[in-house]
Design an enzyme around this catalytic site. Structure first.
Site, PDB file in Angstrom:
ATOM      1  N   GLU A 133       1.433  -0.437  -5.062  1.00  0.00           N
ATOM      2  CA  GLU A 133       0.660   0.503  -5.217  1.00  0.00           C
ATOM      3  C   GLU A 133       1.408   1.889  -5.383  1.00  0.00           C
ATOM      4  OE1 GLU A 133      -3.356   3.211  -3.693  1.00  0.00           O
ATOM      5  OE2 GLU A 133      -1.408   2.398  -2.615  1.00  0.00           O
ATOM      6  N   ASP A 172       0.896  -1.236   0.109  1.00  0.00           N
ATOM      7  CA  ASP A 172      -0.044   0.011  -0.010  1.00  0.00           C
ATOM      8  C   ASP A 172       0.854   1.209  -0.023  1.00  0.00           C
ATOM      9  OD1 ASP A 172      -2.797   1.065   0.398  1.00  0.00           O
ATOM     10  OD2 ASP A 172      -2.052   1.903   2.263  1.00  0.00           O
TER      11      ASP A 172
HETATM   12  C1  GLC Z   1      -4.435   3.341  -0.457  1.00  0.00           C
HETATM   13  C2  GLC Z   1      -5.533   2.456  -0.313  1.00  0.00           C
HETATM   14  C3  GLC Z   1      -6.566   3.294   0.038  1.00  0.00           C
HETATM   15  C4  GLC Z   1      -6.434   3.548   1.310  1.00  0.00           C
HETATM   16  C5  GLC Z   1      -5.326   4.220   1.627  1.00  0.00           C
HETATM   17  C6  GLC Z   1      -4.573   4.454   2.955  1.00  0.00           C
HETATM   18  O1  GLC Z   1      -4.366   4.187  -1.321  1.00  0.00           O
HETATM   19  O2  GLC Z   1      -5.609   2.033  -1.919  1.00  0.00           O
HETATM   20  O3  GLC Z   1      -7.948   2.379  -0.284  1.00  0.00           O
HETATM   21  O4  GLC Z   1      -7.535   4.380   1.863  1.00  0.00           O
HETATM   22  O5  GLC Z   1      -3.984   3.537   0.819  1.00  0.00           O
HETATM   23  O6  GLC Z   1      -4.173   3.224   3.482  1.00  0.00           O
END
Ligand code: GLC
Length: 601
Positions: A294, A252
């Site tokens: 991500e 993440d």
């Molecule tokens: C990432 C996730 C999202 C979450 C954020 C904070 O962007 O995809 O859903 O709110 O991280 O953890």
């Protein structure tokens, strides 16, 4: 529910359209029909099995992502659980997916759908016990399905015992586990990830009168990755879960984890070595383990995240292509998508892009020009209530495209891009969204299994989030069971695409180029793998397009249509002259081949 008036017509019309679309051939030359029975589709899947033992198994795989909370409730409390998910593994296996990416399932106050974790080493009680989790892992393994989990280590919940201790006093042994400043930082209200909802990135805490950093919501304080104790703890978390049987992580918020906190400006410096370090931890426990990052970054940053030899993250979501793909779908033009594909083409051999249509967040359109973004808004999210964070759209793909032909084309495109496709639960049946829910919850409604109360997701009177029950995306129209029975359903089209993708390793493992199609609306991709060629054609426009391809560019003077099984010969001038219907697509092998060379990458 959706912002469309609920009238009887809305119930009937889509069914009629669905029927029309799937019962008529797509085109004269490029007949694309969804007619093959499922049993035929899986004949060839030994190919993926052969690959699944290698360290780069993810290159010829399909990933399915879901949130346990909304997948299947086994005990009738209204909340999905691991036992329920285990019961649905045969369904997932029937799709022939290779891996499941699980949204966060650890204990959480659940203010950010589980991304606010309050114990990295536990399972949220609502989802069951550790035994249930272990049982799930072992049942998935029996079915050759790998499990990836979300790794959210940029921040914790403010209810994590570490943060509670950290806030208590400046002398707490946990003080430096988070990032504190005594003076108000100059960038206090710059660089918020959720603009419009989140007011600042540094919040003054009443207990010690200092500011703590949170790139996301104020209840998600950032861990201090500059502190070696925190880094050692992250290593421990990673190894702990790998030993519990997960095959890797969806990492993440990568850019935020590796940034060095600053009190000025919005763009902080990044420590890319942290990614190599993390990859090494994974390899120590599991040589075939993966990190899927991500990171919504610009193409010039790609190598920093993959590593110049592919020694950092194994996979990253291609957000750049995703945004241009939405523009291409909205405009019907391929130019900017082509550019985005070229811009993200050069990556080290061992790594792979992960491509998706929608994820659990908003469609982030921040990297498009203002005009391009406006075009996408106009087509796919015209109401203010459909837009979010001044940059995106909080809808599911089916209602956005709102046209079965265009939806089928979009799925075909997804599976044809040089990447590992990631599909999100419910996408395979064309689930809708619920715009009455806040922020990104609109796209996180429970899975629709059958035409029965709560879509068969749960027997409880109240579910964790409302099931979509009204309108054209209500469970009486959109559910797994009815689509299972219908050979021409979206579900069976997705199954066919999974089969096509996995029996053509060219896409994940070969070389590719974009061929001139003679039309600004038609994308032609050519792949080469182990002496075998593949040509994939997609017409993004609603009108019929003429396509002219040179046989020598395509790689041979015979095209074998993998869907209709028909052959198509180049003319005496060495040209293929094809007619692509509106939103038409075609998957061709070069030559007479329906069988692949035996050699594996
Ligand atoms: C990432 C996730 C999202 C979450 C954020 C904070 O962007 O995809 O859903 O709110 O991280 O953890």
């Amino acid at each position: 529910m959706q912002n469309i008036p609920f009238r009887l017509g809305w119930l009937v019309l889509p069914l009629v359209l669905l029927q029309l679309f799937f019962s008529e051939p797509q085109t004269s030359t490029l007949s694309v029909r969804v007619t093959r029975p499922t049993s035929v589709l899986h004949k060839n899947s030994s190919l993926s099995r052969a690959d699944s033992t290698t360290k780069t198994w993810y290159k010829n795989s399909v990933i399915y992502t879901l949130d346990v909370e909304v997948f299947y409730d086994s005990d009738g409390d209204g909340i999905g659980d691991f036992r329920g998910l285990t019961q649905k593994l045969d369904y997932l296996k029937s799709l022939d997916i290779d891996a499941i990416w699980l949204a966060p399932f650890q204990p959480t106050p659940n203010k950010d759908d589980g991304y606010d974790i309050s114990d990295f080493y536990g399972i949220d009680k609502r989802f069951g016990t550790f035994n249930d989790f272990s049982e799930f892992i072992s049942e998935a393994k029996k079915r050759d399905i790998r499990i990836l989990m979300d790794l959210v280590i940029n921040h914790t919940s403010d209810e994590y015992s570490w943060f509670k201790a950290s806030r208590k006093s400046k002398d707490s042994p946990y003080r430096d586990w988070y990032v504190w400043k005594s003076k108000q930082p100059a960038n206090q209200n710059k660089g918020m990830v959720f603009p419009g909802v989140q007011k600042e990135i540094w919040t003054l805490d009443s207990l010690t009168n200092e500011y703590y950093l949170h790139r996301f919501y104020d209840f998600e304080p950032d861990l201090n990755a500059q502190n070696p104790e925190v880094v050692a703890e992250i290593e421990k978390i990673i190894k702990y879960w790998l030993k519990k049987g997960v095959a890797g992580f969806r990492l993440d918020a990568v850019p935020f984890y590796i940034e060095v906190p600053q009190t000025k400006g919005e763009n902080f410096e990044h420590e890319y070595d942290k990614l190599v370090q993390m990859r090494n931890w994974v390899k120590e426990v599991r040589p075939d383990g993966v990190i899927l990052g991500e990171a919504n970054i610009e193409p010039k940053e790609n190598m920093n995240y993959f590593g110049d030899k592919g020694q950092a993250m194994n996979m990253m979501f291609n957000f750049y292509v995703n945004q241009h793909l939405f523009y291409a779908l909205a405009s019907g033009e391929i130019k900017s998508l082509t550019k985005a594909l070229e811009a993200t083409k050069d990556i080290p051999q061992p790594v792979q892009w992960a491509q998706f249509l929608r994820n659990h967040d908003e469609v982030d359109l921040a990297r498009l020009s203002n005009n391009q973004r406006e075009k996408v808004y106009k087509e796919f999210g015209p109401d203010k209530n459909m837009q979010l964070y001044d940059r995106g759209i909080r809808r599911r793909i089916a209602p956005m495209l709102h046209n079965q032909k265009r939806l089928a084309l979009a799925y075909s495109l997804l599976f044809s891009l040089p990447s590992t496709p990631v599909i999100r639960y419910g996408e395979e049946i064309g689930m809708g969204d619920d715009l009455t829910l806040k922020e990104r919850e609109s796209v996180r409604t429970p899975m629709q299994w059958i035409n029965a109360p709560n879509a068969g997701f749960s027997t409880a009177s109240k579910t964790v989030r409302p099931v979509i029950s009204q309108g054209e995306y209500g469970y009486s129209h959109v559910n797994v069971k009815s689509q299972e029975k219908d050979p021409s359903s979206m579900l069976n089209w997705v199954r066919q695409l999974i089969h096509l993708r996995k029996s053509n390793p060219h896409i994940g493992q070969g070389d590719w180029k974009i061929l001139a199609s003679g039309s600004p609306n038609v994308l032609v991709m050519q792949y080469e793998w182990n002496g075998s060629g593949l040509v994939l054609i997609h017409n993004l426009d609603e009108e019929t397009q003429k396509v002219e391809l040179k046989a020598k560019d395509a790689g041979g003077d015979m095209l074998f249509d993998l869907i209709s099984k028909k052959k198509n010969e180049a003319n005496e001038k060495g040209l293929y002259q094809l007619t692509m219907p509106g939103y038409g697509y075609a998957w061709y092998r070069i030559g007479n081949e329906s069988v692949l060379p035996n050699k594996q990458d």
